[in-house]
Design a protein around this motif. Structure first.
Motif, PDB file in Angstrom:
ATOM      1  N   ARG B 135       0.811  -1.219   0.000  1.00 48.86           N
ATOM      2  CA  ARG B 135       0.000   0.000   0.000  1.00 48.86           C
ATOM      3  C   ARG B 135       0.844   1.268   0.000  1.00 48.86           C
ATOM      4  O   ARG B 135       0.370   2.320  -0.398  1.00 48.86           O
ATOM      5  N   ASP B 136       2.061   1.182   0.476  1.00 46.58           N
ATOM      6  CA  ASP B 136       2.834   2.430   0.556  1.00 46.58           C
ATOM      7  C   ASP B 136       3.581   2.732  -0.738  1.00 46.58           C
ATOM      8  O   ASP B 136       4.285   3.728  -0.826  1.00 46.58           O
ATOM      9  N   ARG B 139      -0.020   6.292  -4.065  1.00 49.93           N
ATOM     10  CA  ARG B 139      -1.161   6.697  -3.251  1.00 49.93           C
ATOM     11  C   ARG B 139      -2.478   6.027  -3.625  1.00 49.93           C
ATOM     12  O   ARG B 139      -3.372   5.934  -2.810  1.00 49.93           O
ATOM     13  N   THR B 140      -2.623   5.551  -4.871  1.00 46.16           N
ATOM     14  CA  THR B 140      -3.832   4.810  -5.216  1.00 46.16           C
ATOM     15  C   THR B 140      -3.886   3.504  -4.431  1.00 46.16           C
ATOM     16  O   THR B 140      -4.933   3.064  -3.970  1.00 46.16           O
ATOM     17  N   ALA B 142      -2.907   2.969  -1.548  1.00 48.15           N
ATOM     18  CA  ALA B 142      -3.185   3.169  -0.122  1.00 48.15           C
ATOM     19  C   ALA B 142      -4.606   2.752   0.230  1.00 48.15           C
ATOM     20  O   ALA B 142      -4.919   2.499   1.378  1.00 48.15           O
ATOM     21  N   LYS B 143      -5.487   2.703  -0.769  1.00 51.30           N
ATOM     22  CA  LYS B 143      -6.881   2.342  -0.502  1.00 51.30           C
ATOM     23  C   LYS B 143      -7.213   0.944  -0.995  1.00 51.30           C
ATOM     24  O   LYS B 143      -8.369   0.537  -0.978  1.00 51.30           O
ATOM     25  N   ARG B 145      -7.630  -3.031  -1.040  1.00 51.87           N
ATOM     26  CA  ARG B 145      -7.879  -4.043  -0.030  1.00 51.87           C
ATOM     27  C   ARG B 145      -6.764  -5.082  -0.052  1.00 51.87           C
ATOM     28  O   ARG B 145      -6.013  -5.177  -1.032  1.00 51.87           O
TER      29      ARG B 145
END
Lengths: 608, 298
Positions: B135-136, B139-140, B142-143, B145
């Motif tokens: 996720r890091d 930035r997409t 980051a959301k 699942r």
């Protein structure tokens, strides 16, 4: 050696600067890259800083955040996962999701407006999900005229909120997210606050000492290596286990001793909560995915019915009685949810009457599973007490649930089959066992009428017993109050007692307000449909209150009694009672006569 | 949940938990193996999750034919060492049309990677694919699942993603739908390197600094891996470089670095502040990573 990790759920309403604060934490802990940093500080007003976190094109277009986002930063002492929950659209769904995995809540409060209904909502949800530690960041403190005074005022309001919602521990920090004051480092220009910054609090956070939790290992899979050795693999949900410990495989009664513990191919002597391990037992046991291994001395609960708090996440409302797939730890079973006892007003904490739960509603209901499952109450164990419901047609996750307590404890107690059973007991008395369940408001006339009925039965030579609500509360249930949970437990116990009495062949007259349909249905299910006669003593609230034989309505109106049925706690009238007595249309004697005749007809003693 | 375990132990345990949940629920799972550091860590965790048994998963390499030569050598060595089955898929249409990064730009990624992946997943009847995305990274993501639902056409709909509570994952899929599962979701780049160091996980040498022939284009440093790299009158210059991220060799830029081992890389990362995917020129082309994901890119 790396730092330990903490997961923080960040919540705040629109416009109180949450994105700016999070971006500031990332910026000041060196998490941003040089080009991001340059972009973030452009303009100097924090707008660019906040927009740094808008990940999806749809969000950028609308200028809002629509989904839970996960951010990562670290200091030498702490590694942090920041779970960013949008505060507006779908707030409950997002908050519940974010809080379910968090150790700590960071709540943004705007100093220019103070504690809002949204703040209450966030705290209530985080508390419901079991979060004990809270940091309130009082943002934009630089925008108020008298920061010292405003800080003191808002702190009092936050303290009051914390007390009212039952938060275990909280800190309040005045911050300026745009400049970073008291975010990652202490402010130099706030003489009224000399305490730690937000980041210091995060670094110093130590979770509350958990009471010695029992060992729980939900089995994910069984591994077969060379030869016949089987290893049972799973993640330790709570407690600790060591070689030589005696365990039990639930549900069931197989006992064994731990012979080996492995992480990968490395053998270890002891494992603790959070570790993904594989254990070897000293003997062959029947064990598969979904079973739970616990220490023999402290097993979990095995049951198929629960009282649970449920947060509805699906677009379509909950359907009581419909089969959903329930997933708890590694168990997957069919489950139905009963009509809710009530829905929670998330802002006030009030309990509201509800027939269903809609998206973003939170309520309490009974859940029945298709077979026994292994669990613990959520307050004792988040992993063993938290579950999701899945819609079988769409595959969507439609609800999150938290088990409060089980209603049918089978817990390794096998029901003893008596050779002289209910029918035999009843035959000896020349009757059939029945429950006459009198429900209605306080002061409706339940006990008066039931007493008259019992006199009639006695005269007819029948063996009966009157179980009265007030009397039971003086003895068996004197530990229970009048909260919803206690009311449910009150009726559950009474139902069990009534059931035992019918097993003794008696006709039981039970007089209880029993306001919730679900509990009455529970008793009906316990004793068997045919032997349960529901009698609705229907007296309008105004008349019951006017009579007020015990003076209770007057007390409740004065605020001396809380959760009073009909006033601030709901009464759900029976939808289809066997007998409905309209006390405005007949006298108590007439009512008793009618009930007695109904019963005698049922027993075949009279016919007409 | 917070535990007394240290960070790497926590991340490892969570990833193993996710891998076991994924692989015990799927009927035909694949591990997407790109020969990069994240998929190396993922494979290590998958093996660990099922030891001493072999993990119930096959590896899929969606090959673009334009990976660095060393990545192919590394891939085959790792697969041999673990005794797992490897499936290599190359988009036959891209092969026939000779699609390459020098002449075809964005089409190269679409055809080899996005289309190639979809073809392979369909052909193999895959219902769950494990990937090493974090996720890091961007930035997409980051959301994203941990268990990400994809439509029968492999599309990713941000509004249809399921809420993920506690450690419970909804693994139910309807006909044709599939799951992409990311066990390293909560790991950061530094965590990955610290774990590689702690566990002694083998990686392609390209991650470690060494003298390599390079040219500079548009400010990016490219390694001339073989004679397929068309030189435009340039003379490759030997520089001490390494890669932070490995993709197709002409699309992945190197950085100048002296970091020859994990410890040096970790030190370099702590001090550096350039983004990890900064060397991936595809992220900067017309369509964003989010757009690529919506279409089915990993």
């Amino acid at each position: 050696m790396s730092a330990t990790r903490v997961k923080i759920v960040a919540c705040g309403s629109i416009d109180n600067g949450k994105s700016t604060l999070i971006a500031r934490l990332l910026l000041d802990t060196g998490k941003l890259t040089s080009d991001e940093r340059e972009a973030a500080l452009r303009g100097g007003d924090g707008a660019a800083l906040a927009s740094l976190l808008d990940g999806l094109a749809a969000e950028r277009e609308q200028g809002i955040t629509i989904d839970v986002a996960y951010r990562y930063f670290a200091t030498p002492r702490r590694s942090v996962v920041l779970i960013d929950c949008p505060g507006h659209e779908q707030y409950t769904r997002n908050m519940v999701t974010g809080a379910s995995n968090a150790d700590l809540a960071l709540v943004l409060v705007d100093a220019t407006s103070g504690v809002t209904t949204q703040t209450r909502r966030h705290c209530r949800i985080a508390h419901l999900l079991g979060i004990e530690d809270y940091i309130f960041a009082l943002n934009k403190i630089d925008l108020v005229a008298d920061p010292a005074k405003v800080f003191a005022e808002h702190s009092r309001a936050i303290d009051a909120l914390a007390g009212e919602t039952g938060l275990a521990r909280h800190n309040i920090v005045p911050v300026v997210a745009t400049s970073g004051a008291n975010v990652a480092s202490r402010a130099s220009d706030m003489p009224f606050y000399t305490g730690p910054s937000v980041l210091e609090l995060v670094e110093d956070f130590a979770p509350a000492e958990t009471t010695e939790a029992g060992f729980r290992l939900p089995i994910q899979t069984v591994l077969r290596g060379d030869g016949s050795v089987r290893r049972l693999a799973g993640t330790v949900a709570s407690g600790a286990v060591a070689i030589g410990d005696v365990i039990v495989v639930l549900p069931g009664e197989q006992h064994a001793t731990i012979a080996a513990i492995h992480v990968g191919t490395t053998a270890i002597d002891r494992a603790v909560a959070g570790q993904s391990i594989a254990i070897t037992l000293d003997r062959q046991v029947d064990c598969a995915r979904g079973d739970v291994i616990t220490t023999a001395s402290d097993p979990a609960i095995v049951a198929d019915q629960f009282k649970a708090d449920i947060a509805w996440l699906g677009d379509k409302p909950m359907l009581a009685g419909r089969a959903y797939t329930l997933k708890l730890a590694t168990q997957s079973v069919s489950a139905t949810v009963h009509q809710p006892d009530y829905r929670l007003d998330i802002e006030t904490g009030q309990h509201l009457a509800a027939r269903t739960l809609r998206k973003n509603d939170i309520g309490t209901a009974i859940v029945t599973t298709g077979r026994d499952i292994v669990s613990d109450p959520y307050n004792d164990n988040r992993i063993m007490g938290g579950f999701i419901l899945i819609d079988r047609e769409t595959g969507d996750t439609v609800a999150a649930g938290m088990i409060r307590h089980s209603l049918s404890r089978s817990q390794n107690i096998a029901w003893q089959q008596a050779s002289v059973d209910r029918d035999a007991h009843a035959r000896q008395k020349g009757q059939r066992a029945k429950i006459l369940w009198f429900t209605g408001l306080s002061g409706a006339g339940k006990t008066t009428i039931a007493n008259l009925v019992e006199q009639r039965l006695y005269a007819a030579g029948l063996h009966s017993f009157l179980l009265d609500g007030d009397n039971v509360r003086m003895g068996l249930n004197k530990d229970l109050g009048f909260t919803q949970a206690d009311r449910v437990e009150n009726i559950r116990r009474v139902g069990e007692v009534a059931r035992l009495m019918t097993d003794a062949g008696l006709i039981v007259l039970a007089t209880f307000i029993s306001p919730f349909r679900a509990e009455r249905e529970l008793v009906r299910a316990m004793v068997g449909d045919g032997d349960f006669i529901e009698i609705f003593i229907d007296t309008p609230l105004a008349i019951a209150e006017d009579r007020d034989v015990k003076g209770l309505y007057a007390k409740a109106r004065r605020g001396e009694i809380k959760n009073f049925t009909g006033l601030d706690s709901p009464y759900e009238p029976p939808e289809d009672p066997q007998i409905r007595v309209d006390t405005t249309a007949m006298t108590a004697v007439e009512a008793a006569e009618r009930i007695a005749r109904y019963l005698l007809r049922e027993l075949g003693t009279i016919d007409d | 949940m917070m535990t007394a375990l240290d960070l790497l132990d926590t991340l490892e345990a969570e990833a193993i938990h996710i891998v076991r949940e994924a692989l015990t629920s799927a009927s035909n799972p694949l591990l997407l193996f790109s020969a990069g550091k994240d998929s190396a860590v993922l494979l290590h965790l998958v093996v660990k999750a099922f030891a001493p048994a072999l993990p119930p998963v096959r590896l899929l390499h969606v090959d673009t034919t334009w990976k660095f030569a060393e990545m192919y050598r590394y891939r085959d060595a790792v697969v041999r060492a673990n005794g797992l089955e490897l499936i290599v898929h190359r988009n036959p249409q891209a092969v026939a049309e000779g699609i390459n990064p020098f002449d075809h730009g964005a089409l190269h990624t679409t055809m080899w990677k996005t289309d190639g992946l979809k073809q392979a997943l369909d052909a193999l009847g895959c219902d769950l694919a494990l990937g090493g995305a974090r996720r890091d990274e961007e930035r997409t993501r980051a959301k994203e699942r941990i268990f990400s639902l994809r439509s029968a056409r492999h599309g990713w709909d941000p509004r249809r993603q399921r809420p993920e509570l506690w450690h419970l994952f909804n693994t139910q899929v309807q006909d044709g739908e599939s799951l992409r599962v990311f066990p390293l979701s909560d790991w950061t780049e530094i965590d990955v390197w610290r774990y590689i160091e702690r566990e002694g996980i083998a990686l392609p040498d390209l991650y470690f600094a060494a003298p390599r022939p390079t040219v500079i284009r548009d400010g990016n440093l490219f390694v001339v891996d073989d004679d397929r790299f068309p030189l435009d009158g340039e003379t490759p210059v030997e520089r001490v470089v390494r890669f932070r991220s490995l993709g197709c060799y002409p699309l992945t830029a190197a950085i100048e670095s002296d970091a020859r081992d994990c410890a040096a890389i970790i030190t370099e990362l702590v001090e550096s502040d350039a983004g990890e995917r900064a060397g991936r020129t595809i992220d900067r082309e017309d369509s964003t990573l989010e757009g690529k994901k919506t279409e089915g890119y990993f």
